[in-house]
Scaffold this motif. Sequence first.
Motif, PDB file in Angstrom:
ATOM      1  N   GLU A 186       0.860  -1.257   0.178  1.00 45.53           N
ATOM      2  CA  GLU A 186      -0.224  -0.696  -0.100  1.00 45.53           C
ATOM      3  C   GLU A 186       0.680   1.487  -0.030  1.00 45.53           C
ATOM      4  O   GLU A 186       0.927   2.232  -0.709  1.00 45.53           O
ATOM      5  CB  GLU A 186      -0.984   0.454   1.013  1.00 45.53           C
ATOM      6  CG  GLU A 186      -2.346  -1.069   1.364  1.00 45.53           C
ATOM      7  CD  GLU A 186      -2.489  -1.048   2.583  1.00 45.53           C
ATOM      8  OE1 GLU A 186      -3.657  -2.552   2.539  1.00 45.53           O
ATOM      9  OE2 GLU A 186      -2.734  -0.025   3.263  1.00 45.53           O
ATOM     10  N   TYR A 187       1.508   1.261   0.934  1.00 48.05           N
ATOM     11  CA  TYR A 187       3.036   2.587   0.947  1.00 48.05           C
ATOM     12  C   TYR A 187       3.682   2.456  -0.212  1.00 48.05           C
ATOM     13  O   TYR A 187       3.542   3.661  -0.768  1.00 48.05           O
ATOM     14  CB  TYR A 187       4.012   2.337   2.437  1.00 48.05           C
ATOM     15  CG  TYR A 187       3.005   3.051   3.648  1.00 48.05           C
ATOM     16  CD1 TYR A 187       3.080   4.374   3.397  1.00 48.05           C
ATOM     17  CD2 TYR A 187       2.123   1.732   3.984  1.00 48.05           C
ATOM     18  CE1 TYR A 187       2.294   4.694   5.125  1.00 48.05           C
ATOM     19  CE2 TYR A 187       1.203   2.457   4.992  1.00 48.05           C
ATOM     20  CZ  TYR A 187       1.213   3.842   5.850  1.00 48.05           C
ATOM     21  OH  TYR A 187       1.162   3.835   7.105  1.00 48.05           O
ATOM     22  N   GLU A 247       1.664   3.726  -3.339  1.00 47.31           N
ATOM     23  CA  GLU A 247       0.700   5.436  -2.790  1.00 47.31           C
ATOM     24  C   GLU A 247       1.468   6.389  -3.161  1.00 47.31           C
ATOM     25  O   GLU A 247       1.184   7.475  -3.095  1.00 47.31           O
ATOM     26  CB  GLU A 247      -0.157   5.091  -1.650  1.00 47.31           C
ATOM     27  CG  GLU A 247      -1.712   4.917  -1.569  1.00 47.31           C
ATOM     28  CD  GLU A 247      -2.069   4.418  -0.462  1.00 47.31           C
ATOM     29  OE1 GLU A 247      -0.918   5.245   0.715  1.00 47.31           O
ATOM     30  OE2 GLU A 247      -2.598   3.848  -0.380  1.00 47.31           O
ATOM     31  N   GLY A 248       2.807   5.762  -3.033  1.00 44.76           N
ATOM     32  CA  GLY A 248       4.082   6.940  -3.898  1.00 44.76           C
ATOM     33  C   GLY A 248       4.265   7.749  -2.453  1.00 44.76           C
ATOM     34  O   GLY A 248       4.893   8.628  -1.976  1.00 44.76           O
ATOM     35  N   ARG A 249       4.296   7.267  -0.729  1.00 44.89           N
ATOM     36  CA  ARG A 249       4.554   7.646   0.063  1.00 44.89           C
ATOM     37  C   ARG A 249       5.603   7.880   0.172  1.00 44.89           C
ATOM     38  O   ARG A 249       6.892   7.537   0.080  1.00 44.89           O
ATOM     39  CB  ARG A 249       3.869   7.357   1.316  1.00 44.89           C
ATOM     40  CG  ARG A 249       2.446   6.212   0.875  1.00 44.89           C
ATOM     41  CD  ARG A 249       1.630   7.173   2.156  1.00 44.89           C
ATOM     42  NE  ARG A 249       0.309   7.407   2.033  1.00 44.89           N
ATOM     43  CZ  ARG A 249      -0.572   8.348   1.615  1.00 44.89           C
ATOM     44  NH1 ARG A 249       0.172  10.040   1.491  1.00 44.89           N
ATOM     45  NH2 ARG A 249      -2.347   8.645   0.475  1.00 44.89           N
ATOM     46  N   GLY A 250       6.211   8.715   1.473  1.00 48.49           N
ATOM     47  CA  GLY A 250       7.336   9.028   2.059  1.00 48.49           C
ATOM     48  C   GLY A 250       8.134   8.882   2.633  1.00 48.49           C
ATOM     49  O   GLY A 250       9.432   8.629   2.852  1.00 48.49           O
ATOM     50  N   ILE A 251       7.026   7.472   3.647  1.00 52.12           N
ATOM     51  CA  ILE A 251       7.373   6.870   4.087  1.00 52.12           C
ATOM     52  C   ILE A 251       7.080   5.578   3.204  1.00 52.12           C
ATOM     53  O   ILE A 251       6.162   5.406   3.530  1.00 52.12           O
ATOM     54  CB  ILE A 251       7.599   6.753   5.657  1.00 52.12           C
ATOM     55  CG1 ILE A 251       5.805   6.990   5.613  1.00 52.12           C
ATOM     56  CG2 ILE A 251       7.539   7.769   6.506  1.00 52.12           C
ATOM     57  CD1 ILE A 251       5.016   7.021   7.047  1.00 52.12           C
ATOM     58  N   PHE A 269       9.343   1.153   9.619  1.00 56.27           N
ATOM     59  CA  PHE A 269       8.883   1.849   9.062  1.00 56.27           C
ATOM     60  C   PHE A 269      10.337   2.687   8.385  1.00 56.27           C
ATOM     61  O   PHE A 269      11.460   3.064   9.035  1.00 56.27           O
ATOM     62  CB  PHE A 269       7.842   3.132   9.222  1.00 56.27           C
ATOM     63  CG  PHE A 269       6.494   3.441   9.480  1.00 56.27           C
ATOM     64  CD1 PHE A 269       5.695   3.009   8.200  1.00 56.27           C
ATOM     65  CD2 PHE A 269       6.161   3.185  10.313  1.00 56.27           C
ATOM     66  CE1 PHE A 269       4.817   3.195   7.915  1.00 56.27           C
ATOM     67  CE2 PHE A 269       4.338   2.979  10.371  1.00 56.27           C
ATOM     68  CZ  PHE A 269       3.868   2.683   9.121  1.00 56.27           C
ATOM     69  N   VAL A 270      11.026   3.325   6.452  1.00 54.61           N
ATOM     70  CA  VAL A 270      11.860   4.438   6.714  1.00 54.61           C
ATOM     71  C   VAL A 270      10.956   4.788   6.096  1.00 54.61           C
ATOM     72  O   VAL A 270      10.402   4.905   5.044  1.00 54.61           O
ATOM     73  CB  VAL A 270      12.672   3.431   6.428  1.00 54.61           C
ATOM     74  CG1 VAL A 270      13.550   2.217   7.436  1.00 54.61           C
ATOM     75  CG2 VAL A 270      12.455   2.589   5.269  1.00 54.61           C
ATOM     76  N   THR A 271      11.713   6.225   5.646  1.00 58.58           N
ATOM     77  CA  THR A 271      12.049   7.461   4.438  1.00 58.58           C
ATOM     78  C   THR A 271      12.648   6.506   3.493  1.00 58.58           C
ATOM     79  O   THR A 271      13.632   5.497   3.398  1.00 58.58           O
ATOM     80  CB  THR A 271      12.080   8.566   5.168  1.00 58.58           C
ATOM     81  OG1 THR A 271      14.254   8.505   5.049  1.00 58.58           O
ATOM     82  CG2 THR A 271      12.373   8.788   6.084  1.00 58.58           C
ATOM     83  N   ILE A 272      11.941   7.610   1.945  1.00 54.96           N
ATOM     84  CA  ILE A 272      13.081   6.515   0.984  1.00 54.96           C
ATOM     85  C   ILE A 272      13.585   7.271   0.774  1.00 54.96           C
ATOM     86  O   ILE A 272      14.205   8.819   0.949  1.00 54.96           O
ATOM     87  CB  ILE A 272      11.088   6.947  -0.511  1.00 54.96           C
ATOM     88  CG1 ILE A 272      10.916   8.339  -0.596  1.00 54.96           C
ATOM     89  CG2 ILE A 272       9.987   5.751  -0.147  1.00 54.96           C
ATOM     90  CD1 ILE A 272      10.320   8.622  -1.702  1.00 54.96           C
ATOM     91  N   ASN A 319      14.123  11.004  -0.949  1.00 55.96           N
ATOM     92  CA  ASN A 319      13.752  11.845   0.080  1.00 55.96           C
ATOM     93  C   ASN A 319      15.226  12.621   0.657  1.00 55.96           C
ATOM     94  O   ASN A 319      15.192  13.467   1.416  1.00 55.96           O
ATOM     95  CB  ASN A 319      12.490  12.027   0.899  1.00 55.96           C
ATOM     96  CG  ASN A 319      10.983  12.044  -0.523  1.00 55.96           C
ATOM     97  OD1 ASN A 319      11.212  12.183  -1.233  1.00 55.96           O
ATOM     98  ND2 ASN A 319      10.075  11.577   0.376  1.00 55.96           N
TER      99      ASN A 319
END
Lengths: 195, 195, 254
Positions: free
Chosen positions: B48-49, B52-56, B67-70, B73
Motif C-alpha cells: 500500500e505504502y 501510493e508513492g508515500r514518503g515513508i 517504517f523508513v523514509t524513501i 527524499n
Amino acid sequence: MNSKRKIKSAFESMMFIWGQPLEAKEAANIFDITKEDAYELFKELQKEYEEEGRGIVIREINKSFQFVTIAENEEYIEKLCTPTKIKKLTQAALEVLAIISYKQPITKSEIDAIRGIKSDRVIDGLVKKELIEVIGRSDKIGRPLIYGTTDVFLKQFGFESIKDLPEIEDLEDTLNEDKLEGPTELHEQLRMELQ
Amino acid sequence: MNSKRKIKSAFESMMFIWGQPLEAKEAANIFDITKEDAYELFKELQKEYEEEGRGIVIREINKSFQFVTIAENEEYIEKLCTPTKIKKLTQAALEVLAIISYKQPITKSEIDAIRGIKSDRVIDGLVKKELIEVIGRSDKIGRPLIYGTTDVFLKQFGFESIKDLPEIEDLEDTLNEDKLEGPTELHEQLRMELQ
Amino acid sequence: MYKVKLETFEGPFDLLVYLIENAKMSIYDIKVAMITKQYVSYLEDLDELDIEVATEFIVLAAILIDLKSKMLIPRLSESGEALIEEDPRFELVHRLEEYKLTKKRAEMLTERMDYFANVYEKPQEDISEFLENPDEFLNLDIEQFAKAFMLFIERKQKISEVRKSYQNIEKRRNSIEERIIHIAEMLKSKSNSEDIYNFNEFVPNAEDNYEIALTFVSLLELIKEQEIEANQEKIYGDILVKKIKDNTEEEIEQ
C-alpha cells in the motif's frame, strides 16, 4: 510522480524524521513554495491518512504537523511496550486551565475572581508543565502578569489552534446527566470532530 | 473498519512507536493470529505504502518490519536537519564592499584613501567569501591589483547586473574628497572619535 | 442531608453549585434562605482547613447572609408601594453562571485529556550526522547593504565638516600676528585727539567670540611689548587702549 505528490512525499519523510511538530513555514522554505501552499499540502496529506483509516495520522498544532498514532490503538501499543504517559491533571488545574484557555489573555486575580479562591499554586504547576505561560503584562494598576495557553496545551488536548475550543451552551443540565454518555461514544464524537 | 483493516492499523501504530524492526511473530502474538497471517498483513501494508508513492515506506528485514523514509527524499531531510549558521558582514566589510561595488575597478590603495584606513584584511575576507575578486592590474606605478565584485555578490543582493545598484546622491563628491590627500593622522583620529 | 467533606470542594463556588444542584434548584431561582443554611452548616468543618481557604469560604457565607436579609425585607418605596428593582441575587447568579461554565469547560478538557493521552508521538530520528557541518549563510540583503553604506557616507561627510573647521581654527591661530599689525595700523592711522581707543574698535566682527579673543590676545601681546597701555574702570566696563608714543613704528615694522 507529479511535483505535488513529490512534495507531499518529502513532507512525509521530513515529518517522520523530525518527530516533533514541523512548521509548514519551514517545510515551505525547503521547496521554495509559499507557506500557504505548504499548509494546503499538509492538510491534504492529513486527510489522506484519516480517510484510509491508517494507524498513524497527522496532527496539526498551530500550523505545524506531526505524525502520531491513533488513540484507538493505544491498547495494542501498551501490549508491545510501555510508553511514558502524561500525568493526569487535578480538578483544580483543569478549572484554571479552562478559565485561561477561554479567557486568555488573563491575569491571576481575574482567575481568582472566577474561582472564588486563590489559584497561585495551581498556576505555578501549569506553568511548570508548560501548559500555560506568561505572555506579557497587563496595562492595569500594578502591571500584573497575564497568562495564555501554549502549544503543549493544544497538543495534549487535541486542538489544532485555540480557535478550536468548543462553545458550551446550556448550563442548566446537571453534571450527572453528561456522565451517562459512555466514554466510547464521546471518543467517537471527538474522532468525528477531528476529521 | 473491518478486522483486517483494524489489525493493519494497529501494526502501523506499533511499528511507528517501536522504531526498531518489529517481528511479525511478536505482532501476531498481540492479536492471537498466526505469524504467517501477520506476515501477510505486513506485506499488504508494505505494498500500500509503495503504491501510493508515500514518503515513508515499510522495509522488511528478515520477517521484521520497520517504517523508513524513501532514499529519494534524502536531500530534503538533509536540508531540514542541517543547522544553519547565519553570518553577518562587519560594518568595515560592508563599507569596503560598497566602495568596490560603486567604484570598480579599484585598487587597494584607492580604497584605503577613501576609507582613511588600511583595508587589507577586510579585502582578503571579502575575496575569501567570493564577494569580490582580483580582476586585473592597474597601469599605474607598481602595477597594483584591481578589484571588482563577483557574480556571488550580485546573487546575494538580488542584482541582475552591477547597473542595478541603487543610485546614491553626493556619492562622487563624498568619495572623491579625500582621495588625493590620502589618509592622515588627523583623519584617523577623527574616525576613532566618531566610532 | 448526606454531607460531602468540605475538602473535596475546589472552592466556595464549587460548594455552592453542589448544594444548588443537590437541591435540584435552578441557579436562576435560588432559594437563598435554604441554601445559606446548608452552606453555613458546612463551615462547621472549617477549623480543619487552613486559614487562607477558610477566609474564602467565609467571604461567600457573608455574601449569602447579606443576600438572605435583603430577600426577607419587602422592597417598598417611601410611599409604601412595592418597588420594582433588580433582583438582589443578580450578581451571585452571574458569578455562578461563570463558574458553572468553567466547570463544564474543565469537564470537556478532562475528556479530551483522557482521549488524547492515548495518542503517541515518536522521538526524533537520529539526525546527528547532519549536525556536524552546519551550513553557513551570509546574511545579506540590499537594504542592510545600503543602510551600512549610507551610514559610512554620512560619517564621512561629518568627518570632512569637522576637518574644515579644524583647518579654519589653524588658519585663525596663524593670524594673531596679522591682528597685531592690523591694530598697529589702526593706532597709526587714526588721529584721536587724546589717543584713546575703545577695545571694541579693534574687533572687526563683535558677534564672533573668536574675533574678540583674538583681539584681546593681540592687545595683551602689545601690552607685554609695552606698545600700548590699557585700562578698565570697572568689571565688565569698557577697556580703553592708549598708545605709548615712543618708538612704536620701528618695533612693529621689524
